[in-house]
Design an enzyme around this catalytic site. Structure first.
Site, PDB file in Angstrom:
ATOM      1  N   TYR A  37       0.849  -1.197   0.000  1.00 13.65           N
ATOM      2  CA  TYR A  37       0.000   0.000   0.000  1.00 13.65           C
ATOM      3  C   TYR A  37       0.877   1.236   0.000  1.00 13.65           C
ATOM      4  O   TYR A  37       1.892   1.271   0.696  1.00 13.65           O
ATOM      5  CB  TYR A  37      -0.902   0.028   1.239  1.00 13.65           C
ATOM      6  CG  TYR A  37      -2.352  -0.207   0.877  1.00 13.65           C
ATOM      7  CD1 TYR A  37      -3.002   0.652  -0.004  1.00 13.65           C
ATOM      8  CD2 TYR A  37      -3.058  -1.284   1.391  1.00 13.65           C
ATOM      9  CE1 TYR A  37      -4.319   0.441  -0.366  1.00 13.65           C
ATOM     10  CE2 TYR A  37      -4.389  -1.505   1.034  1.00 13.65           C
ATOM     11  CZ  TYR A  37      -5.006  -0.634   0.154  1.00 13.65           C
ATOM     12  OH  TYR A  37      -6.295  -0.844  -0.208  1.00 13.65           O
ATOM     13  N   THR A  74      -3.703   7.354 -21.507  1.00 11.37           N
ATOM     14  CA  THR A  74      -3.511   5.974 -21.092  1.00 11.37           C
ATOM     15  C   THR A  74      -2.091   5.579 -21.499  1.00 11.37           C
ATOM     16  O   THR A  74      -1.443   6.271 -22.285  1.00 11.37           O
ATOM     17  CB  THR A  74      -4.512   5.031 -21.785  1.00 11.37           C
ATOM     18  OG1 THR A  74      -4.472   5.281 -23.185  1.00 11.37           O
ATOM     19  CG2 THR A  74      -5.918   5.222 -21.270  1.00 11.37           C
ATOM     20  N   ARG A  87      -1.412  -1.576 -19.003  1.00 16.65           N
ATOM     21  CA  ARG A  87      -2.750  -0.971 -18.921  1.00 16.65           C
ATOM     22  C   ARG A  87      -2.769   0.021 -17.756  1.00 16.65           C
ATOM     23  O   ARG A  87      -2.511  -0.356 -16.613  1.00 16.65           O
ATOM     24  CB  ARG A  87      -3.775  -2.084 -18.690  1.00 16.65           C
ATOM     25  CG  ARG A  87      -5.217  -1.671 -18.774  1.00 16.65           C
ATOM     26  CD  ARG A  87      -6.087  -2.871 -19.047  1.00 16.65           C
ATOM     27  NE  ARG A  87      -5.779  -3.392 -20.363  1.00 16.65           N
ATOM     28  CZ  ARG A  87      -6.248  -2.888 -21.511  1.00 16.65           C
ATOM     29  NH1 ARG A  87      -7.069  -1.859 -21.512  1.00 16.65           N
ATOM     30  NH2 ARG A  87      -5.894  -3.402 -22.673  1.00 16.65           N
ATOM     31  N   GLU A 141      -0.634   4.799  -0.348  1.00 19.52           N
ATOM     32  CA  GLU A 141      -1.492   5.975  -0.572  1.00 19.52           C
ATOM     33  C   GLU A 141      -0.698   7.247  -0.300  1.00 19.52           C
ATOM     34  O   GLU A 141       0.136   7.281   0.608  1.00 19.52           O
ATOM     35  CB  GLU A 141      -2.732   5.887   0.314  1.00 19.52           C
ATOM     36  CG  GLU A 141      -3.692   4.825  -0.187  1.00 19.52           C
ATOM     37  CD  GLU A 141      -4.911   4.634   0.693  1.00 19.52           C
ATOM     38  OE1 GLU A 141      -5.114   5.433   1.627  1.00 19.52           O
ATOM     39  OE2 GLU A 141      -5.637   3.675   0.452  1.00 19.52           O
ATOM     40  N   LYS A 165      -2.046   2.140 -25.151  1.00 23.85           N
ATOM     41  CA  LYS A 165      -2.482   2.187 -26.554  1.00 23.85           C
ATOM     42  C   LYS A 165      -1.239   2.374 -27.438  1.00 23.85           C
ATOM     43  O   LYS A 165      -0.380   1.508 -27.438  1.00 23.85           O
ATOM     44  CB  LYS A 165      -3.501   3.309 -26.746  1.00 23.85           C
ATOM     45  CG  LYS A 165      -4.790   3.104 -25.930  1.00 23.85           C
ATOM     46  CD  LYS A 165      -5.832   4.142 -26.279  1.00 23.85           C
ATOM     47  CE  LYS A 165      -7.163   3.892 -25.594  1.00 23.85           C
ATOM     48  NZ  LYS A 165      -7.270   4.480 -24.258  1.00 23.85           N
ATOM     49  N   ASP A 214      -6.806  15.203 -23.710  1.00 23.73           N
ATOM     50  CA  ASP A 214      -6.766  13.755 -23.489  1.00 23.73           C
ATOM     51  C   ASP A 214      -6.098  13.161 -24.729  1.00 23.73           C
ATOM     52  O   ASP A 214      -6.706  13.052 -25.792  1.00 23.73           O
ATOM     53  CB  ASP A 214      -8.197  13.238 -23.325  1.00 23.73           C
ATOM     54  CG  ASP A 214      -8.258  11.722 -23.168  1.00 23.73           C
ATOM     55  OD1 ASP A 214      -7.244  11.054 -23.428  1.00 23.73           O
ATOM     56  OD2 ASP A 214      -9.329  11.216 -22.795  1.00 23.73           O
TER      57      ASP A 214
END
Ligand code: DSN
Length: 501
Positions: free
Chosen positions: A78, A284, A293, A80, A287, A255
């Site tokens: 973790y 992203t 991903r 955060e 692509k 974007d």
């Protein structure tokens, strides 16, 4: 009984042992001990991807190094917060991973700041929206109140801030003109949290009309002017978008999920490079960029402190293993080899588009500047996009249907096919193969008819494909894929025998 790994090692001469294949076998063996059906699915997916020509404009094949960086114990931690500002102990190594990925992203795109935690493009857009709202709305309200801590606001002050945050304006590209769901489409939270208005492409040319966008923006005065697309086949002039944003006082957000690889690979430079002109850029990573991903945000320093609060603002804990894979992918993208790839991806798209048109197919805007094109199959073949998509899949091609601007067939059936070259270019295909792919697409469309309904009218979903056409198309696809093998390091026959039978 021997394990698959022992079998491979004992059957292979030491000088022929392939380390990448060894690690794949070892990993699948581990998985199969607990969940053989999952190991089988991995192998079957390799078989599926090897047997179909991938023309989905938003997919690619990442390197085995990127895959290896994702499959390890980094997933256990973790973290955060953000580097050197975490809500958990023991995050030093994750800090190193996240910092490395962010530094690589900055260097790759020439950005002032990079945030590499978003798990998907939709998450990245949400973080970007809320970071802009925090910087432009919340910060000034807090300054007026002389407060820095949200928890200290009275219920009344908090409610007034919430109302203000919920009443801001977004202007992005219409879904049917190629914009993404998250750009203000009513089915997405973006249209529910903003007062949203879309601009469209020009009805005649299919192109962005900057003067018209400017007119609309000056009238609507959005807080955020958003550029970028999922299905627009042309380059964008971001200098012109910057001018429009400045004239109407908007934050310019881009974007670039689809064309980030063309920016990273220096195909889109100058006015076509969004990082140079926008305040905030999302993308992203899987692509055209050819990484794992996930997604990232690039921004000007002014927005950095707000973007860094993506967790807890929107996101849960970061995926350290995926951030590691992003770092690997960005390093790959900074090589000459990747730049060559990006240029070939565009050249292939141009070659494929030209050949499709030479064969009589109708392309939206008459061609492409990037990695994708939209074919209007309703116009030439009386098929819906859904029928075309199904026909292609039956003949060995995966692609997706797409609505066209002002599409009378709507978002479900659609009139178009979206075709892209990122994956076939990764396989090594070039101009000659693009010619062959165009010919196969034409062959399949010519051999496909809508099935008839009980009433004798053409169905919108079902199709009839000429059996000879299907056999011929499949054979030609298979001949192409036989020459350009996906992940040649992996012996599919061996994997199938040991894990998928
Ligand atoms: N699913 C992506 C695409 O195919 O373009 C966008 O989210």
């Amino acid at each position: 009984m021997s394990t698959p790994l022992q079998t491979y090692l004992s059957d292979t001469a030491p000088e022929n042992v392939n380390p990448a294949f060894v690690s794949y076998i070892a990993a699948l063996q581990q998985v199969a001990q607990t969940a053989p059906e999952i190991a089988a699915s991995v192998v079957k997916e390799l078989a599926a991807q090897r047997s179909h020509l991938k023309l989905i404009a938003s997919e690619n094949y990442c390197s085995l190094a990127v895959q290896a960086a994702m499959g390890n114990l980094l997933t256990d931690k973790y973290a955060e917060g953000y580097p050197a500002h975490r809500y958990y102990g023991g995050c030093n190594n994750i800090d190193d991973v996240e910092t490395a990925a962010a530094e690589e992203a900055k260097a790759l795109f020439g950005a002032q700041h990079a945030y590499v935690q978003p798990h998907s493009g939709a998450d990245a857009n949400l973080v970007a929206y809320w970071a802009i709202l925090s910087a432009k709305v919340e910060a000034s309200v807090l300054a007026e109140l002389g407060e820095t801590n949200l928890s200290k606001l009275t219920d009344e002050q908090w409610e007034s801030l919430r109302q203000k945050l919920g009443n801001q304006r977004l202007m992005g590209l219409d879904y049917y003109s190629g914009g993404h769901l998250t750009h203000g489409y009513r089915q997405n939270v973006s249209a529910r949290m903003f007062v949203s208005r879309s601009y469209t492409v020009n009805r005649e040319t299919g192109l962005l009309d900057y003067d018209e966008i400017e007119k609309q923006a000056l009238e609507f005065k959005p807080l955020i002017l958003l550029a970028g697309y999922s299905a627009y086949p042309r380059a964008i002039n971001f200098r012109r978008f910057r001018e429009i944003a400045d004239k109407c006082g908007a934050v310019l957000m881009v974007d670039m999920a689809h064309f980030a690889g063309l920016v990273a690979g220096k195909v889109f430079t100058g006015d076509e490079d969004p990082v140079k002109w926008a305040d905030v850029v999302t993308t992203t990573t899987h692509k055209t960029l050819r990484g794992p991903r996930g997604a990232i945000i690039l921004c000007r320093s002014e927005f950095a402190e707000y973007v860094n609060k993506g967790c807890p603002l929107v996101l849960g804990g970061p995926l350290a293993h995926v951030m590691a894979a992003k770092a690997v992918a960005f390093k790959e993208a900074r090589t000459q080899g990747y730049q060559d790839y990006a240029h070939r991806m565009q050249a292939n798209a141009r070659a494929l588009a030209a050949e499709c048109q030479a064969l009589g197919l109708k392309l939206q805007t008459g061609g492409t500047d990037n990695h994708l094109m939209l074919i209007d199959i309703a116009a030439t073949h009386g098929l819906t996009g859904r029928q075309g998509e199904a026909a292609m899949f039956e003949c060995g091609i995966t692609l997706n249907r797409n609505s066209l601007p002002f599409d009378p067939n709507g978002a479900w059936w659609t009139s178009g096919l979206r075709v892209g070259t990122p994956a076939v270019t990764t396989l090594g295909m070039g101009a000659a193969e693009m010619k062959e792919i165009a010919a196969i697409i034409k062959l399949v469309l010519d051999g496909t008819k809508p099935a008839l309904t009980d009433k004798g009218t053409p169905a919108r979903g079902k199709i009839v494909i000429d059996e000879n056409v299907k056999a011929q198309a499949k054979e030609r696809v298979s001949a192409l894929l036989g020459r350009f093998v996906l992940y040649p390091e992996l012996d599919l026959g061996f994997l199938t025998r040991h894990f998928a039978q």
